[in-house]
Design a protein around this motif. Structure first.
Motif, mmCIF file in Angstrom:
data_model
loop_
_atom_site.group_PDB
_atom_site.id
_atom_site.type_symbol
_atom_site.label_atom_id
_atom_site.label_comp_id
_atom_site.label_asym_id
_atom_site.label_seq_id
_atom_site.Cartn_x
_atom_site.Cartn_y
_atom_site.Cartn_z
ATOM 1 N N SER A 116 14.912 20.756 76.636
ATOM 2 C CA SER A 116 15.044 20.095 77.936
ATOM 3 C C SER A 116 15.498 18.647 77.772
ATOM 4 O O SER A 116 15.650 18.138 76.659
ATOM 5 C CB SER A 116 13.718 20.154 78.693
ATOM 6 O OG SER A 116 12.753 19.341 78.073
ATOM 7 N N LEU B 52 7.572 21.417 73.008
ATOM 8 C CA LEU B 52 8.639 20.487 73.408
ATOM 9 C C LEU B 52 9.738 20.452 72.349
ATOM 10 O O LEU B 52 10.455 19.458 72.220
ATOM 11 C CB LEU B 52 8.054 19.080 73.616
ATOM 12 C CG LEU B 52 6.963 18.950 74.691
ATOM 13 C CD1 LEU B 52 6.396 17.539 74.702
ATOM 14 C CD2 LEU B 52 7.519 19.303 76.063
ATOM 15 N N CYS C 75 13.801 18.937 72.145
ATOM 16 C CA CYS C 75 14.035 17.956 73.217
ATOM 17 C C CYS C 75 14.634 16.720 72.551
ATOM 18 O O CYS C 75 13.904 15.818 72.104
ATOM 19 C CB CYS C 75 12.725 17.630 73.931
ATOM 20 S SG CYS C 75 12.073 19.002 74.886
ATOM 21 N N CYS D 58 12.698 17.322 67.450
ATOM 22 C CA CYS D 58 12.785 16.230 68.436
ATOM 23 C C CYS D 58 13.339 15.025 67.682
ATOM 24 O O CYS D 58 12.590 14.162 67.189
ATOM 25 C CB CYS D 58 11.418 15.942 69.043
ATOM 26 S SG CYS D 58 10.789 17.293 70.051
#
Length: 1031
Positions: free
Chosen positions: A505, A545, A548, A571
């Motif tokens: 995202s 996550l 991302c 990340c």
């Protein structure tokens, strides 16, 4: 014989005559075998099996022990015969056809394992159609696997199918390949996996598919390229084989249980030879009464659907509770391929009992757990489960309990028809074709306003507008990959979420405590003083996550009191993980792999339940003093003492980067240090009191591994990285273990070790013969060998030498209790007097008052024309030529008297001595009573492949018996004590190398296998004790 003046020869002849007389007496007592009441075919099969055993030749197809191979002997023989047809004029393609679950994959996989070693490159690519459907980049991943298996070319990761197709086409044209493409269901798959340019002559391609017309419609069958193509239609099992398969699953044996004859025959007739149906139904009827079987058969006959679905559906309906039914449908629709623990966490929050339910599904053959703890379900069974949901409302998807079809999900949301009965919905916009969307692809949050019961929601790469307060409050698992917003909407109801996936995202920060709640009417302020029940994400257990790329910080962990699993993989902008993570008392798993911008590890020591920490690719080595303290006391503040598994792979960590010890990690059982530039095993590893598994794969600078913890059970030192496609020759020179160490599993590719100066204690030791102590050579009976010290030898070890030999001094090799050396020329040492022309010598051990120490065996190998030719470069210097190398034969020593045989293949495969003749000298140590006076011995040499005997000729062989020196002081230390202390030597523990009773194959390459999973050579795990334990 009476006229023979030489007493020694006369004695030897007398011993031979005595042995012959005994053998003739034994032969006269031999009796034949009678078939009696047995079938003649079974009787002949037993005789053939016994002959194979005595010859030491393994039977290639013992299929009766594997239920998946029952009844397909004919198909196995047909495919094997086709594979052995090595016509060079064109490539061959064979398509295995048949209905789903009929055994196409099992047949292809078995035949692949039988023949994969016979080709330059091979690959088995499984479940292609499922992978393409279930993964957005499924076809690309399939191409990557195939490229990695058949091509040496290093290809940077790309997202273009055509690039991989071009690479595959080039590889197929260069080498003779053996490829199996399993479960093809579209032309696009075939076209991108095989291209349209044809193959190298002699290649073999097997395709499994349900579509008989598919293969010949692909791009490969064009006017320029017309490969030979044959089809093999896999039929159902015969009645007898069906009955055998049913009995194996229902009664756990091949014989019918008394009283079940009639119902078993009825069931076999109903299944019509379908293996999967027999397996699933047989398991569901295990330990059931006859009347239960009868009721089951009656129910099956009433079902109007197809035979396979009837069988599978009956197994599903035999589940003992509604809970198990709902569990099965949930898994079939949403959880196939998902981690078991995560699945159980989510479904438990959905009020599903998974502990007993999953066990019931496994018992009935409806579910399997793979080796990575992921849920696995046959595609037919999964489709049957989804069909159960589909039948809830065949024509009105919005009335069903679950939606997994992207097109149906999109229509329901677009038309806002979702109802309160819906429990789960999946929508991945990448899987929808734009021409079928009919207008805008944007959705409104209002579409969820009536879905009060929705607990599982996947909205991957969905453009959605409107207030998120319309989202269902009962959500337990929310996945919004590719979420377009920079932060989480404050009004999104998340109080009941146990799993949140926002991977891939655009969010830039994640801090639940900073979400502005003012726009949410009546909602309590989110502060640290809130109770767990009032917190916005107070129930969250899994947070993902990963990927991302814009995420730079994550904080607010005090609002996540129940968090157990945290994924932050890749990340790449993340530079801070808040110290508030210490408030997550339930945290068990943390993955920070490839967070390259992370400047400081969070202090995790206060966390008492963290068991697994992954820090791969975080560039810790560049900031070691800042991120990973060398002081063990400081380290205690960073790493939790509860850690069971720690991964520090690809972190540029040198030996100096590690702390002095890891004693604070007293619970650690698994440590991964893959891909780091370490030269030796770091000292701190020895301070881990419970370490069981140590991974040092892909450490290109690794030279030594000495004295790992005695608790170690597995040690991995692989070098071929199928992910990065990096291949190199290992620099390992020494591996040493403590004598008190228990047996361990060693993953070590012997094919890429250096050709000189290696010692893997307990397995092999190589050193220049010029450096060997004179006392050792004297103990071997080797004298006057100074003439070979200055000679040089080129040795090969498989493909990692780049096709050229590794030049070194003349070496001495030691393995299995056998010393050996190789040198050029046809000069056999003068002290070997018992000689014969050719590759075989037989004799009886003469009587002697001295103790036999061992045997010296020597042979001279000649390279025949035209394989021999001299080679010089422009400067007139010696240069190795491919045409000059020798392939070393097996040495077979048989003690006929004691029925013992040792078949030895030297560590070095191929040798170049710069000339036409090669001399191989070896010394064999034996254990007590393995060689005694009067024993009849036969020593022979034979190449592994029959055609090699036409290329090389054993000119002469000889043997010398080596005895203890009578003049030697018994108190004097034996120069060979160290070598005798090894465990896996002749006279020691050779059980892992035993073929049959008294017969041993001494070859470390023998412990390599060819996996069907990725189609690449890998070392088979080898359990061994490095040194004999002291008494």
């Amino acid at each position: 014989m009476d006229e023979e003046p030489n007493v020694e020869i006369k004695t030897e002849w007398a011993q031979k005559i005595n042995i012959w007389e005994k053998k003739l007496a034994q032969f006269s007592d031999l009796k034949g075998k009678e078939p009696k009441d047995r079938l003649e075919t079974e009787f002949i099969e037993d005789i053939v099996t016994d002959i194979y055993r005595q010859l030491g030749v393994p039977l290639r197809s013992i299929v009766s022990q594997d239920p998946q191979l029952i009844g397909i002997n004919g198909s196995i023989n047909f495919l094997s015969s086709w594979l052995n047809d090595r016509s060079q004029h064109t490539a061959d393609i064979l398509t295995i056809l048949g209905m789903g679950g009929i055994g196409k994959t099992s047949l292809a996989k078995h035949v692949y394992k039988l023949h994969c070693r016979e080709f330059n490159r091979s690959s088995f690519v499984e479940n292609i159609s499922r992978r393409c459907v279930e993964q957005s980049n499924g076809l690309l991943d399939v191409q990557k696997q195939l490229c990695g298996d058949i091509s040496k070319a290093s290809l940077n990761p790309v997202h273009d199918v055509s690039v991989y197709t071009s690479t595959i086409e080039s590889a197929l044209a260069r080498k003779k390949m053996y490829i199996v493409l399993d479960d093809i269901d579209s032309l696009d798959q075939l076209n991108v996996l095989l291209g349209n340019k044809g193959f190298h002559p002699g290649s073999k391609i097997i395709i499994t598919t349900k579509d008989a017309s598919l293969t010949e419609r692909c791009a490969l069958f064009n006017p320029k390229v017309q490969p030979k193509h044959i089809k093999h239609n896999l039929k159902g099992l015969s009645v007898s084989n069906s009955l055998k398969l049913l009995c194996l699953h229902a009664f756990k044996c091949e014989d019918l249980k008394e009283g079940y004859e009639a119902v078993s025959c009825d069931l076999v007739n109903y299944c019509q030879g379908h293996p999967l149906a027999l397996e699933v139904l047989g398991r569901s009827l295990h330990n059931r009464a006859v009347d239960y079987w009868e009721d089951c058969i009656k129910g099956l006959k009433k079902e109007p659907s197809s035979h396979i679905n009837n069988v599978l559906r009956m197994s599903f309906k035999s589940l003992p509770s509604r809970n198990d039914n709902e569990l099965f449908k949930h898994i079939a629709c949403f959880f196939v391929g998902k981690d078991r623990d995560h699945t159980e966490t989510i479904l438990k929050a959905c009020n599903i009992n998974t502990r007993s339910g999953i066990t019931h599904l496994i018992d009935r053959g409806l579910l399997h757990i793979d080796r990575n703890s992921a849920l696995s379900m046959h595609s037919l069974i999964q489709e049957m489960g989804r069909d159960e949901v589909r039948q809830e409302s065949p024509d009105k998807p919005w009335k069903r309990s679950r939606l997994w079809c992207n097109e149906e999900s999109f229509k329901v949301l677009k038309q806002k028809k979702g109802k309160g009965n819906l429990l789960g919905l999946i929508l991945d916009m990448r899987m929808l074709k734009k021409e079928k969307l009919r207008g805008s692809s944007e959705l409104k949050t209002a579409a969820f306003s009536n879905m009060d019961s929705l607990m599982i929601l996947h909205l991957d790469y969905v453009q959605i507008n409107g207030p998120f307060e319309n989202f269902p409050e009962e959500l337990r698992w929310l996945r919004m990959r590719g979420f377009p917003l920079k932060s989480i909407p404050a009004e999104l109801p998340m109080e009941n979420l146990v799993a949140l996936d926002l991977s891939y995202s655009n969010i830039e920060s994640f801090d639940v405590s900073c979400i502005n709640p003012q726009s949410i009417e009546g909602r309590q302020m989110l502060t640290g003083s809130c109770s767990k029940d009032d917190r916005l994400l107070g129930s969250l257990k899994i947070l993902d996550l990963s990927y991302c790329y814009k995420l730079n910080c994550i904080a607010g962990f005090s609002e996540l009191p129940m968090l157990e699993t945290l994924f932050l993989r890749n990340c790449t902008s993340l530079n801070e993980v808040s110290e508030s993570i210490a408030h997550c008392d339930e945290l068990v798993f943390i993955d920070l792999s490839n967070c390259k911008e992370l400047r400081m590890l969070p202090r995790l020591a206060k966390l008492k339940k963290v068991e697994k920490l992954v820090l791969d690719g975080c560039n810790i080595g560049e900031l070691a003093m800042e991120v990973l303290p060398r002081d063990s006391k400081s380290l205690q503040f960073f790493l939790p003492s509860s850690l069971v598994s720690l991964s520090l792979a690809n972190n540029k960590l040198s030996n100096e980067s590690f702390p002095m010890d890891f004693s604070c990690l007293s619970m650690l059982t698994f440590l991964r240090l893959d891909g780091n530039p370490i030269v030796s095993m770091p000292n701190c590893v020895r301070s881990l009191p419970r370490l069981k598994r140590l991974s040092l794969n892909y450490c290109q600078m690794l030279v030594s591994i000495e004295h790992p913890p005695r608790t170690l059970k597995e040690l991995a030192c692989l070098v071929d990285n199928k992910i990065t496609q990096v291949y190199y020759k290992s620099l390992i020179q020494k591996i040493a273990f403590d004598p008190e160490m228990s047996p361990l599993i060693l993953y070590l590719p012997f094919n890429v070790l250096a050709a000189s100066s290696i010692e893997i204690e307990g397995m092999i030791k190589i050193q220049p013969i010029a450096g060997v102590d004179d006392s050792i050579l004297c103990s071997l009976g080797w004298s006057n060998l100074e003439f070979i010290n200055k000679r040089r030898v080129g040795t090969y070890k498989y493909q990692f030498t780049g096709g050229r030999p590794v030049e070194s001094q003349t070496q001495m090799y030691y393995e299995f209790g056998i010393f050996s050396t190789i040198y050029g020329g046809k000069v056999m040492p003068t002290w070997i007097r018992r000689r014969t022309k050719g590759a075989r010598i037989s004799f009886a051990i003469p009587s002697s008052p001295r103790k036999l120490r061992g045997l010296n065996v020597c042979y001279i190998l000649t390279l025949k024309f035209p394989h021999w030719r001299p080679a010089e470069n422009l400067d007139g210097k010696f240069e190795y030529s491919f045409h000059q190398y020798f392939q070393l034969p097996y040495i077979n020593i048989s003690n006929i008297t004691k029925n013992l045989t040792w078949l030895y293949k030297p560590y070095i495969d191929d040798v170049n001595v710069g000339g036409k003749y090669l001399t191989f000298l070896s010394h064999w140590m034996f254990g007590e009573n393995e060689m005694e006076d009067g024993d009849q011995l036969t020593i022979s040499m034979k190449h592994e492949l029959p055609n090699n005997d036409s290329q090389y000729n054993i000119r002469e062989c000889g043997v010398r018996l080596v005895y203890d020196d009578d003049r030697k002081n018994e108190v004097e230390e034996d120069a060979l004590d160290y070598y005798k202390s090894w465990n896996h030597i002749i006279g020691g523990d050779l059980y892992p190398f035993q073929l049959t009773t008294g017969e041993y194959k001494l070859e470390y390459r023998y412990f390599h296998w060819h996996t069907s999973e990725c189609g690449r050579w890998k070392p088979r795990p080898f359990v061994f004790v490095a040194r004999k334990c002291p008494l």
